[in-house]
Motif scaffolding. Structure first.
Motif, mmCIF file in Angstrom:
data_model
loop_
_atom_site.group_PDB
_atom_site.id
_atom_site.type_symbol
_atom_site.label_atom_id
_atom_site.label_comp_id
_atom_site.label_asym_id
_atom_site.label_seq_id
_atom_site.Cartn_x
_atom_site.Cartn_y
_atom_site.Cartn_z
ATOM 1 N N CYS A 42 43.479 51.477 74.367
ATOM 2 C CA CYS A 42 44.261 50.814 73.322
ATOM 3 C C CYS A 42 45.658 50.442 73.813
ATOM 4 O O CYS A 42 46.347 49.649 73.174
ATOM 5 N N TYR A 47 52.355 52.032 76.530
ATOM 6 C CA TYR A 47 53.402 51.752 75.542
ATOM 7 C C TYR A 47 54.410 52.889 75.475
ATOM 8 O O TYR A 47 55.631 52.669 75.467
ATOM 9 N N ARG A 56 50.899 45.154 76.217
ATOM 10 C CA ARG A 56 50.688 43.884 75.529
ATOM 11 C C ARG A 56 49.388 43.239 75.989
ATOM 12 O O ARG A 56 48.631 42.690 75.181
ATOM 13 N N ALA A 59 46.642 44.935 74.220
ATOM 14 C CA ALA A 59 46.585 44.535 72.816
ATOM 15 C C ALA A 59 45.886 43.190 72.670
ATOM 16 O O ALA A 59 45.035 43.001 71.779
ATOM 17 N N ILE A 83 47.066 50.833 67.293
ATOM 18 C CA ILE A 83 46.586 49.498 66.935
ATOM 19 C C ILE A 83 47.228 49.015 65.636
ATOM 20 O O ILE A 83 47.738 47.888 65.550
ATOM 21 N N TYR A 87 50.962 47.380 67.608
ATOM 22 C CA TYR A 87 50.619 46.092 68.219
ATOM 23 C C TYR A 87 51.548 44.982 67.732
ATOM 24 O O TYR A 87 51.856 44.044 68.475
ATOM 25 N N TYR A 101 46.556 38.977 64.984
ATOM 26 C CA TYR A 101 46.669 40.427 64.816
ATOM 27 C C TYR A 101 46.801 40.812 63.348
ATOM 28 O O TYR A 101 46.148 41.749 62.873
ATOM 29 N N ARG A 105 44.509 43.441 61.508
ATOM 30 C CA ARG A 105 45.132 44.754 61.294
ATOM 31 C C ARG A 105 44.559 45.512 60.098
ATOM 32 O O ARG A 105 44.262 46.712 60.191
#
Length: 241
Positions: A42, A47, A56, A59, A83, A87, A101, A105
């Motif tokens: 993930c 990160y 990134r 993601a 996530i 993100y 995204y 989400r």
């Protein structure tokens, strides 16, 4: 309805049987489950280490692999939290990616949250019985609001006796790279967690994040406890423990 299962890299590499338990639960709830073969991480370790370019890229990779599903289910509060909560920080400078995204989400769910609030399962494919205590993993609790969902599901198993341990919401000391960078502090934290597990009188500790499982079980075994079981909640709910 099609569900994309993000198995997580830890499950894939360390405890793939958890992934099969998740699959069993989702299919028993009536969903068609797909597991994209190219899925990896993930991006949370990168990160948290300040490697924004790497996280990134991961993601964006996740978007490509999962945005076609009706729901995305994650058997990990830490990956689910990454996530759903982080993100956006990585993608907000790209309107096209950020728009994709934001549409994805709200379809991302931690496993127990999905089973309770989306699938609304009433029966479970499990005859598990035992005296258990539950550890609330930090990210699932604080980033995703996962608290009552696993307990509600455990209450549907008549053979389960749940005893809450002291400080069930306290960290186990794993924290991803934290346990590597600050080993002494991590050990002190997990020792407190193990003491609380033992004091509960339960013979099994159940939780929803494999990082916590590895840290708690590893410390129990290193300190001579070879009997306390440490199980992912998917294994208990699916009857695979």
């Amino acid at each position: 309805m099609r569900v994309g299962l993000f198995a997580t890299c830890l499950v894939d590499l360390m405890r793939p049987e958890i992934g099969f338990s998740v699959l069993k639960l989702l299919e028993a709830a009536g969903y068609e489950v797909m597991v994209p073969e190219a899925q990896t991480c993930c991006g949370q370790p990168a990160y948290n280490s300040g490697e924004r370019a790497v996280s990134r890229d991961l993601a964006e990779k996740f978007l490509r692999e999962f945005e076609m599903f009706d729901y995305i289910v994650v058997p990990s509060g830490s990956c689910g939290g990454m996530i759903r909560q982080h993100y956006g920080d990585l993608l907000h400078n790209d309107p096209e990616l950020n728009g994709r995204y934001e549409r994805l989400r709200e379809r991302v769910f931690e496993l127990t949250d999905f089973l309770v609030n989306v699938a609304r399962v009433q029966t479970l494919p499990s005859s598990f019985s035992g005296h258990v205590t539950y550890h609330d993993s930090c990210s699932g609790l604080r980033e995703l609001g996962v608290k009552q969902q696993p307990r509600e599901l455990l209450s549907r198993l008549p053979g389960v006796q749940l005893t809450e341990m002291k400080d069930c919401e306290a960290c186990c000391g794993f924290g991803g790279t934290f346990s590597v960078k600050y080993g002494n502090i991590s050990t002190a934290i997990v020792d407190e967690k193990c003491a609380n597990i033992k004091a509960s009188g339960a013979d099994t500790v159940v939780l929803g994040d494999l990082g916590c499982i590895l840290n708690i079980e590893g410390r129990l075994r290193r300190t001579g406890d070879s009997s306390t079981r440490v199980l992912h909640i998917a294994q208990v709910l699916a009857g695979d423990a």
